[in-house]
Design an enzyme around this catalytic site. Structure first.
Site, mmCIF file in Angstrom:
data_model
loop_
_atom_site.group_PDB
_atom_site.id
_atom_site.type_symbol
_atom_site.label_atom_id
_atom_site.label_comp_id
_atom_site.label_asym_id
_atom_site.label_seq_id
_atom_site.Cartn_x
_atom_site.Cartn_y
_atom_site.Cartn_z
ATOM 1 N N SER A 147 -0.609 11.442 -12.665
ATOM 2 C CA SER A 147 -0.219 11.598 -11.252
ATOM 3 C C SER A 147 1.249 12.037 -11.191
ATOM 4 O O SER A 147 1.987 11.902 -12.179
ATOM 5 C CB SER A 147 -0.372 10.242 -10.558
ATOM 6 O OG SER A 147 0.277 10.239 -9.296
ATOM 7 N N TYR A 160 -0.188 1.315 -8.362
ATOM 8 C CA TYR A 160 -0.597 2.684 -8.696
ATOM 9 C C TYR A 160 0.493 3.371 -9.522
ATOM 10 O O TYR A 160 0.226 3.991 -10.550
ATOM 11 C CB TYR A 160 -0.871 3.463 -7.406
ATOM 12 C CG TYR A 160 -1.474 4.835 -7.625
ATOM 13 C CD1 TYR A 160 -2.836 4.979 -7.864
ATOM 14 C CD2 TYR A 160 -0.686 5.978 -7.601
ATOM 15 C CE1 TYR A 160 -3.395 6.236 -8.062
ATOM 16 C CE2 TYR A 160 -1.234 7.236 -7.799
ATOM 17 C CZ TYR A 160 -2.587 7.358 -8.027
ATOM 18 O OH TYR A 160 -3.138 8.609 -8.238
HETATM 19 P P1 NAP Z 1 -11.428 9.614 -5.123
HETATM 20 O O1 NAP Z 1 -12.100 10.705 -4.372
HETATM 21 O O2 NAP Z 1 -11.134 8.320 -4.451
HETATM 22 O O3 NAP Z 1 -12.237 9.349 -6.471
HETATM 23 C C1 NAP Z 1 -11.976 8.257 -7.290
HETATM 24 C C2 NAP Z 1 -13.113 8.111 -8.282
HETATM 25 O O4 NAP Z 1 -12.890 6.938 -9.083
HETATM 26 C C3 NAP Z 1 -14.461 7.922 -7.592
HETATM 27 O O5 NAP Z 1 -15.470 8.502 -8.361
HETATM 28 C C4 NAP Z 1 -14.596 6.410 -7.602
HETATM 29 O O6 NAP Z 1 -15.925 5.959 -7.505
HETATM 30 C C5 NAP Z 1 -14.031 6.103 -8.977
HETATM 31 N N1 NAP Z 1 -13.695 4.694 -9.078
HETATM 32 C C6 NAP Z 1 -12.697 4.036 -8.458
HETATM 33 N N2 NAP Z 1 -12.753 2.725 -8.762
HETATM 34 C C7 NAP Z 1 -13.822 2.567 -9.571
HETATM 35 C C8 NAP Z 1 -14.413 1.429 -10.222
HETATM 36 N N3 NAP Z 1 -13.906 0.211 -10.095
HETATM 37 N N4 NAP Z 1 -15.513 1.628 -10.993
HETATM 38 C C9 NAP Z 1 -16.038 2.867 -11.118
HETATM 39 N N5 NAP Z 1 -15.528 3.967 -10.529
HETATM 40 C C10 NAP Z 1 -14.430 3.818 -9.768
HETATM 41 O O7 NAP Z 1 -10.010 10.110 -5.602
HETATM 42 P P2 NAP Z 1 -9.561 11.374 -6.457
HETATM 43 O O8 NAP Z 1 -8.391 11.928 -5.764
HETATM 44 O O9 NAP Z 1 -10.688 12.271 -6.793
HETATM 45 O O10 NAP Z 1 -9.017 10.625 -7.755
HETATM 46 C C11 NAP Z 1 -9.409 10.975 -9.074
HETATM 47 C C12 NAP Z 1 -8.254 10.677 -10.007
HETATM 48 O O11 NAP Z 1 -7.173 11.547 -9.691
HETATM 49 C C13 NAP Z 1 -7.698 9.261 -9.878
HETATM 50 O O12 NAP Z 1 -7.334 8.772 -11.146
HETATM 51 C C14 NAP Z 1 -6.474 9.457 -9.015
HETATM 52 O O13 NAP Z 1 -5.515 8.452 -9.221
HETATM 53 C C15 NAP Z 1 -5.992 10.798 -9.531
HETATM 54 N N6 NAP Z 1 -5.076 11.509 -8.654
HETATM 55 C C16 NAP Z 1 -5.447 11.938 -7.419
HETATM 56 C C17 NAP Z 1 -4.536 12.636 -6.640
HETATM 57 C C18 NAP Z 1 -4.864 13.179 -5.277
HETATM 58 O O14 NAP Z 1 -3.995 13.730 -4.636
HETATM 59 N N7 NAP Z 1 -6.084 13.069 -4.794
HETATM 60 C C19 NAP Z 1 -3.257 12.880 -7.132
HETATM 61 C C20 NAP Z 1 -2.912 12.424 -8.383
HETATM 62 C C21 NAP Z 1 -3.827 11.743 -9.148
HETATM 63 P P3 NAP Z 1 -16.560 5.613 -6.045
HETATM 64 O O15 NAP Z 1 -16.794 6.922 -5.373
HETATM 65 O O16 NAP Z 1 -17.802 4.872 -6.387
HETATM 66 O O17 NAP Z 1 -15.534 4.778 -5.327
#
Ligand code: NAP
Length: 255
Positions: A147, A160
């Site tokens: 991130s 986080y």
């Molecule tokens: P998201 O849409 O909220 O997706 C998060 C994913 O992680 C979902 O598949 C969720 O499953 C899964 N997850 C969370 N907790 C879990 C648990 N306890 N057991 C199993 N699965 C779990 O967010 P995203 O933005 O795509 O995030 C993906 C990654 O990118 C994360 O590591 C996040 O920190 C990172 N990231 C995102 C951004 C951004 O701007 N969006 C920026 C930097 C880094 P469910 O759908 O079942 O909840």
């Protein structure tokens, strides 16, 4: 089959956590478009991702598992290795969670929940996969989704920030220990993407405006923006890339 294209993932199997939605879905689809079959690990059915992977002509198998507890990671790897006719070659640690509150009010439960999924499970899942690779006398590729808060402090997201800063450290440590075993461990640092993770920011007009104003590319990222970086780090083209972090952030860190 080895092809002359160093970015091809033909014949590879990629395990992607949290591939049902958001960035994980974008990554899984990009890996499939580059030739990989996908093992989607998570607690929610990855139906949309399975359809998109099938449309790319590849297979996508769901290993149902919550990722809060690191105790059953070996089981996840076993199920992933058994699902298709070939074992996992690539691990993308994408699943992650976030809790927002002022540091003065932040609870231990919100600390533990985030550190568990974002850091502890990532380490132990990587360890479980790497053990199978080392036992088989082969290498592999691990890509961690870090991130901007691997570099910066952030606001109202203490666990986080701690988890993502720690993830970058762990990426480097594992790269150091495993590079000589043919295991490449690297990270991608996404900028601000329009997913569930950032819903609260996008719903706050002031925060949303401030964030957008700082992104040189002038827009929030889309999950498809991340795919190429994942394909690169998962491919033969990255055989001599170890412990690196690739920002895919529309220029945020350059500013
Ligand atoms: P998201 O849409 O909220 O997706 C998060 C994913 O992680 C979902 O598949 C969720 O499953 C899964 N997850 C969370 N907790 C879990 C648990 N306890 N057991 C199993 N699965 C779990 O967010 P995203 O933005 O795509 O995030 C993906 C990654 O990118 C994360 O590591 C996040 O920190 C990172 N990231 C995102 C951004 C951004 O701007 N969006 C920026 C930097 C880094 P469910 O759908 O079942 O909840």
């Amino acid at each position: 089959m080895t092809t002359s294209n160093p970015f091809s993932l033909d014949g590879r199997v990629a395990m992607v956590t949290g591939a049902n939605t958001g960035l994980g879905q974008g990554i899984a689809v990009a890996l499939a478009q580059a030739g990989a079959d996908v093992i989607a690990v998570g607690r929610s059915a990855p139906s949309e991702t399975q359809a998109a992977v099938a449309a790319a002509g590849r297979r996508c198998h769901w290993v149902e598992a919550a990722l809060d507890e690191a105790t059953h990671v070996a089981d996840i790897v076993e199920r992933g290795n058994a699902a298709l006719d070939a074992p996992v070659d690539i691990l993308v640690n994408n699943a992650g969670t976030i809790r927002r509150a002022d540091a003065l009010d932040f609870t231990e439960a919100d600390w533990d929940a985030v550190m568990g999924v974002n850091l502890k499970t990532v380490f132990f899942l990587s360890q479980a996969v790497a053990r199978t690779w080392v036992a088989a006398g082969r290498g592999g590729k691990i890509v961690n989704i870090a991130s901007l808060l691997s570099f910066q402090g952030g606001i109202r997201v203490p666990s986080y920030t701690a988890s993502k800063s720690g993830l970058l450290g762990i990426t480097r440590l594992l790269a150091n220990e495993w590079a000589g075993k043919g295991i490449n461990v690297n990270a991608i640092a996404p900028g601000y993407y329009a997913t569930n993770n950032t819903q609260a920011l996008r719903d706050d007009p002031e925060r949303s405006r401030d964030i957008l104003a700082r992104i040189p590319a002038g827009r929030w990222g889309e999950p498809s923006d991340l795919g190429g970086a994942a394909v690169f780090l998962a491919s033969r083209a990255a055989d001599y890339v170890n412990g690196a972090v690739l920002p895919v952030d529309g220029g945020w860190l350059a500013r």
